[in-house]
Design a protein around this motif. Structure first.
Motif, PDB file in Angstrom:
ATOM      1  N   LEU A 117       9.556   4.371   4.773  1.00  0.00           N
ATOM      2  CA  LEU A 117       8.225   4.870   5.099  1.00  0.00           C
ATOM      3  C   LEU A 117       7.568   5.493   3.863  1.00  0.00           C
ATOM      4  O   LEU A 117       6.369   5.308   3.621  1.00  0.00           O
ATOM      5  CB  LEU A 117       8.324   5.898   6.226  1.00  0.00           C
ATOM      6  CG  LEU A 117       7.007   6.445   6.793  1.00  0.00           C
ATOM      7  CD1 LEU A 117       6.182   5.326   7.411  1.00  0.00           C
ATOM      8  CD2 LEU A 117       7.297   7.540   7.823  1.00  0.00           C
ATOM      9  N   GLY A 118       8.361   6.222   3.081  1.00  0.00           N
ATOM     10  CA  GLY A 118       7.836   6.834   1.860  1.00  0.00           C
ATOM     11  C   GLY A 118       7.357   5.791   0.869  1.00  0.00           C
ATOM     12  O   GLY A 118       6.267   5.910   0.296  1.00  0.00           O
ATOM     13  N   PHE A 119       8.157   4.754   0.641  1.00  0.00           N
ATOM     14  CA  PHE A 119       7.764   3.707  -0.297  1.00  0.00           C
ATOM     15  C   PHE A 119       6.558   2.908   0.224  1.00  0.00           C
ATOM     16  O   PHE A 119       5.706   2.476  -0.553  1.00  0.00           O
ATOM     17  CB  PHE A 119       8.934   2.764  -0.575  1.00  0.00           C
ATOM     18  CG  PHE A 119       9.914   3.306  -1.586  1.00  0.00           C
ATOM     19  CD1 PHE A 119       9.538   3.460  -2.912  1.00  0.00           C
ATOM     20  CD2 PHE A 119      11.194   3.661  -1.210  1.00  0.00           C
ATOM     21  CE1 PHE A 119      10.425   3.953  -3.852  1.00  0.00           C
ATOM     22  CE2 PHE A 119      12.090   4.166  -2.138  1.00  0.00           C
ATOM     23  CZ  PHE A 119      11.707   4.313  -3.467  1.00  0.00           C
ATOM     24  N   LEU A 120       6.466   2.728   1.535  1.00  0.00           N
ATOM     25  CA  LEU A 120       5.345   1.995   2.114  1.00  0.00           C
ATOM     26  C   LEU A 120       4.026   2.738   1.922  1.00  0.00           C
ATOM     27  O   LEU A 120       2.959   2.124   1.870  1.00  0.00           O
ATOM     28  CB  LEU A 120       5.595   1.760   3.604  1.00  0.00           C
ATOM     29  CG  LEU A 120       4.518   0.974   4.364  1.00  0.00           C
ATOM     30  CD1 LEU A 120       4.386  -0.436   3.780  1.00  0.00           C
ATOM     31  CD2 LEU A 120       4.854   0.913   5.847  1.00  0.00           C
TER      32      LEU A 120
ATOM     33  N   PHE B  23       2.894   4.106  -0.708  1.00  0.00           N
ATOM     34  CA  PHE B  23       2.263   3.865  -2.013  1.00  0.00           C
ATOM     35  C   PHE B  23       1.225   2.747  -1.957  1.00  0.00           C
ATOM     36  O   PHE B  23       0.085   2.938  -2.396  1.00  0.00           O
ATOM     37  CB  PHE B  23       3.317   3.562  -3.082  1.00  0.00           C
ATOM     38  CG  PHE B  23       4.179   4.746  -3.415  1.00  0.00           C
ATOM     39  CD1 PHE B  23       3.622   5.923  -3.891  1.00  0.00           C
ATOM     40  CD2 PHE B  23       5.555   4.690  -3.261  1.00  0.00           C
ATOM     41  CE1 PHE B  23       4.410   7.014  -4.197  1.00  0.00           C
ATOM     42  CE2 PHE B  23       6.356   5.779  -3.554  1.00  0.00           C
ATOM     43  CZ  PHE B  23       5.782   6.950  -4.028  1.00  0.00           C
ATOM     44  N   PRO B  24       1.570   1.550  -1.448  1.00  0.00           N
ATOM     45  CA  PRO B  24       0.519   0.518  -1.382  1.00  0.00           C
ATOM     46  C   PRO B  24      -0.634   0.912  -0.479  1.00  0.00           C
ATOM     47  O   PRO B  24      -1.787   0.552  -0.755  1.00  0.00           O
ATOM     48  CB  PRO B  24       1.269  -0.717  -0.850  1.00  0.00           C
ATOM     49  CG  PRO B  24       2.539  -0.216  -0.270  1.00  0.00           C
ATOM     50  CD  PRO B  24       2.881   1.015  -1.028  1.00  0.00           C
ATOM     51  N   VAL B  25      -0.351   1.634   0.610  1.00  0.00           N
ATOM     52  CA  VAL B  25      -1.436   2.085   1.489  1.00  0.00           C
ATOM     53  C   VAL B  25      -2.384   3.002   0.719  1.00  0.00           C
ATOM     54  O   VAL B  25      -3.617   2.877   0.799  1.00  0.00           O
ATOM     55  CB  VAL B  25      -0.859   2.810   2.725  1.00  0.00           C
ATOM     56  CG1 VAL B  25      -1.989   3.419   3.558  1.00  0.00           C
ATOM     57  CG2 VAL B  25      -0.025   1.849   3.569  1.00  0.00           C
ATOM     58  N   LEU B  26      -1.806   3.928  -0.063  1.00  0.00           N
ATOM     59  CA  LEU B  26      -2.616   4.857  -0.852  1.00  0.00           C
ATOM     60  C   LEU B  26      -3.454   4.113  -1.888  1.00  0.00           C
ATOM     61  O   LEU B  26      -4.651   4.389  -2.056  1.00  0.00           O
ATOM     62  CB  LEU B  26      -1.704   5.877  -1.537  1.00  0.00           C
ATOM     63  CG  LEU B  26      -2.382   6.904  -2.450  1.00  0.00           C
ATOM     64  CD1 LEU B  26      -3.326   7.786  -1.645  1.00  0.00           C
ATOM     65  CD2 LEU B  26      -1.344   7.759  -3.167  1.00  0.00           C
ATOM     66  N   LEU B  27      -2.848   3.149  -2.576  1.00  0.00           N
ATOM     67  CA  LEU B  27      -3.571   2.402  -3.604  1.00  0.00           C
ATOM     68  C   LEU B  27      -4.715   1.590  -3.003  1.00  0.00           C
ATOM     69  O   LEU B  27      -5.799   1.497  -3.590  1.00  0.00           O
ATOM     70  CB  LEU B  27      -2.617   1.491  -4.364  1.00  0.00           C
ATOM     71  CG  LEU B  27      -1.599   2.189  -5.271  1.00  0.00           C
ATOM     72  CD1 LEU B  27      -0.647   1.186  -5.896  1.00  0.00           C
ATOM     73  CD2 LEU B  27      -2.306   2.994  -6.361  1.00  0.00           C
ATOM     74  N   VAL B  28      -4.486   1.002  -1.834  1.00  0.00           N
ATOM     75  CA  VAL B  28      -5.545   0.246  -1.174  1.00  0.00           C
ATOM     76  C   VAL B  28      -6.721   1.162  -0.840  1.00  0.00           C
ATOM     77  O   VAL B  28      -7.897   0.812  -1.059  1.00  0.00           O
ATOM     78  CB  VAL B  28      -5.010  -0.430   0.104  1.00  0.00           C
ATOM     79  CG1 VAL B  28      -6.168  -0.956   0.954  1.00  0.00           C
ATOM     80  CG2 VAL B  28      -4.068  -1.573  -0.255  1.00  0.00           C
ATOM     81  N   MET B  29      -6.444   2.352  -0.361  1.00  0.00           N
ATOM     82  CA  MET B  29      -7.512   3.297  -0.029  1.00  0.00           C
ATOM     83  C   MET B  29      -8.288   3.703  -1.279  1.00  0.00           C
ATOM     84  O   MET B  29      -9.521   3.823  -1.260  1.00  0.00           O
ATOM     85  CB  MET B  29      -6.920   4.536   0.651  1.00  0.00           C
ATOM     86  CG  MET B  29      -6.317   4.259   2.020  1.00  0.00           C
ATOM     87  SD  MET B  29      -5.611   5.737   2.778  1.00  0.00           S
ATOM     88  CE  MET B  29      -7.083   6.707   3.087  1.00  0.00           C
TER      89      MET B  29
ATOM     90  N   CYS C 156      -2.829   9.898   3.864  1.00  0.00           N
ATOM     91  CA  CYS C 156      -1.484   9.313   3.758  1.00  0.00           C
ATOM     92  C   CYS C 156      -0.419  10.344   4.084  1.00  0.00           C
ATOM     93  O   CYS C 156       0.587  10.038   4.736  1.00  0.00           O
ATOM     94  CB  CYS C 156      -1.262   8.761   2.353  1.00  0.00           C
ATOM     95  SG  CYS C 156      -2.016   7.155   2.075  1.00  0.00           S
ATOM     96  N   GLY C 157      -0.629  11.586   3.623  1.00  0.00           N
ATOM     97  CA  GLY C 157       0.334  12.642   3.915  1.00  0.00           C
ATOM     98  C   GLY C 157       0.396  12.976   5.396  1.00  0.00           C
ATOM     99  O   GLY C 157       1.472  13.098   5.984  1.00  0.00           O
TER     100      GLY C 157
END
Length: 498
Positions: free
Chosen positions: A6-9, A11-17, A31-32
């Motif tokens: 979940l933690g690694f997932l 990162f891409p979610v944050l970058l997309v935002m 994200c947090g």
């Protein structure tokens, strides 16, 4: 799904935002919150975290230094200090080949010493120096590139808001970080001046000629910068002299620049209100990013991503220098896409645990013991020490061997491996912080999306961005050479530390 996955997932979610233009503080906050909700199957943890993190962030004594330094920079901008700095530098350097551009860099360095913001330094000095550069025949691309590069000195030369944030995140001494940044900051300014000198010889058409200024006028212009010298000396000198803490020093600096602006006739009620509102706006933006980073980093800590990443890197047996090079390249690339504050807040909690467990060999336990032994023996052989013990100690010192516990007891010294590790940890943290600050700032002037380039471009719409790109590459090359130098010779950063 495991907590680690979940933690690694996230990162891409944050970058997309971020790429969708969501504010970086909001992206990290969402994200947090989302991560804590999924990780704990409910709202209790993230609501509690949101409440506690908000209170601790906005009531933090350590963070109170930020609005004070920002206010100092606002008063310095409105009081005309930037124009005085440029006039003084121009009167001494302007008649040389590329001298007006060199003066702009020197003025940026001086203004950065009382501003602490890269974008503010670039924007302020552009208003002052850009018309003069154009007036004396400097090409648009060379002028804008020079000012974009000079602006990066704003957060490297202390005091620096970004270094304060880094110190809080890594629990380092703010005064020591300021001291460590001093020499790299001077090297940056000298490197840019040398770059200008080389550029105008390769492209002589890019720079015009200015007549020399009489010495009497030079001295008058030099005396006009006394407020900058006074404020910088009082703030930085006072911190190192122990007169006040960094936070108190920031308060003294803000009050000092405000009084100077008032005495100089540049402070009216409208100007004062403008400075307060601009400071409040910048502080709110920074604190919101800090809050979002705090919530997101709390989620990462729960998932154990930083710890697992550090353990994995150590387990792979990578050279510390290889790991450092990869981290710096990452910062160099992503520094083009994000502002320096966001990069620091987002990545330091992930990368710092990795770097902090690396052994760079800064501190030698045997050398520390030998130095302590020499100090004792310089005053005479301790009473009652046997000749055999003295010879054994001298042999160990000569061969670089560690002293035994009995030998240290005989000398009355205590230099342990734990002490050496603590010193090395602090030195690595400070050295890494300066390197990160530099490479993130390089990203601000790296084409095609360096943020400083766009700030300068808004002030000179007549100059094509492509012309700025072609000229700024020379300054990027200077920065990369400086990073290589500081990586190869850490003592350049650390030798001033007590």
């Amino acid at each position: 799904m495991s907590l680690l996955a979940l933690g690694f997932l996230s990162f891409p979610v944050l970058l997309v935002m971020i790429f969708l233009r969501a504010p970086i503080g909001l992206a990290m906050l969402l994200c947090g919150i989302g991560g804590l909700w999924l990780a704990t199957d409910g709202t209790t943890v993230f609501m509690g975290r949101l409440k506690s993190e908000t209170f601790t962030t906005f009531s933090s004594y350590s963070l109170s230094i930020i609005p004070l330094f920002l206010l100092m920079g606002q008063f310095a901008t409105l009081s005309g200090m930037s124009a005085a700095l440029f006039r003084a530098a121009e009167s001494f350097l302007g008649h040389r080949k590329g001298g007006v551009a060199m003066a702009a860099v020197g003025a940026c360095a001086g203004f950065g010493a009382i501003c602490g913001s890269s974008l503010a330094t670039a924007a302020t000095m552009s208003r002052v120096a850009l018309p003069e550069l154009k007036r004396y025949g400097y090409s648009g691309g060379f002028s804008t590139a020079t000012l974009a590069a000079g602006g990066t000195l704003g957060i490297l030369i202390p005091p620096s808001v970004i270094l304060v944030i880094y110190a809080i995140l890594t629990e380092q001494n703010i005064a020591k970080l300021f001291l460590a940044a001093f020499v790299p900051g001077l090297l940056a300014a000298l490197g840019y001046i040398l770059t200008i000198s080389v550029y105008v010889r390769v492209h002589p058409e890019a720079a015009g000629v200015r007549a020399p200024v009489p010495w009497a006028e030079r001295m008058r212009n030099f005396l006009d910068v006394w407020p900058v010298v006074l404020v910088f000396g009082l703030v930085v000198g006072g911190i190192y002299a122990g007169w006040f803490t960094p936070t108190e020093g920031a308060a003294v600096g803000a009050a000092g620049t405000g009084i100077i602006a008032l005495i100089g006739g540049n402070m009216s009620w409208a100007v004062f209100k403008q400075a307060i509102l601009a400071t409040a706006s910048s502080t709110a933006m920074i604190f919101f990013i800090v809050l979002g980073a705090g919530i997101y980093n709390g989620f990462l800590a729960l998932t154990q991503v930083p710890q697992e990443l550090a353990d994995w890197v150590v387990g792979q047996g990578f050279s510390p220098w290889t790991v450092l090079a990869l981290v710096l390249v990452f910062y160099l690339i992503f520094g083009c896409l994000m502002d320096s504050l966001s990069m620091i807040l987002l990545t330091i909690p992930i990368f710092f645990p990795v770097i902090s467990v690396m052994d760079f060999g800064f501190v030698d336990l045997a050398a520390m013991q030998a130095e302590a032994a020499r100090e004792v023996l310089a005053t005479g052989v301790p009473e009652g020490m046997a000749v055999e013990m003295l010879e054994a100690i001298r042999t160990a010192m000569a061969t670089g061997a560690e002293l035994t516990r009995e030998q240290m007891q005989a000398l009355g010294i205590r230099v342990t491996e734990g002490m050496a590790n603590r010193i090395e940890s602090e030195q690595v943290a400070i050295w890494f912080g300066i390197l990160v600050l530099i490479v993130v700032e390089v990203g601000l002037i790296t084409p095609p999306v360096g943020m400083n380039l766009f700030i300068i471009n808004t002030m000179d719409r007549e100059t094509p961005m492509s012309a700025t790109y072609r000229a700024v590459i020379w300054f990027v090359g200077s920065d990369i050479l400086r990073v290589i130098l500081l990586v190869a010779f850490p003592a350049i950063t650390l030798f001033l530390l007590p």
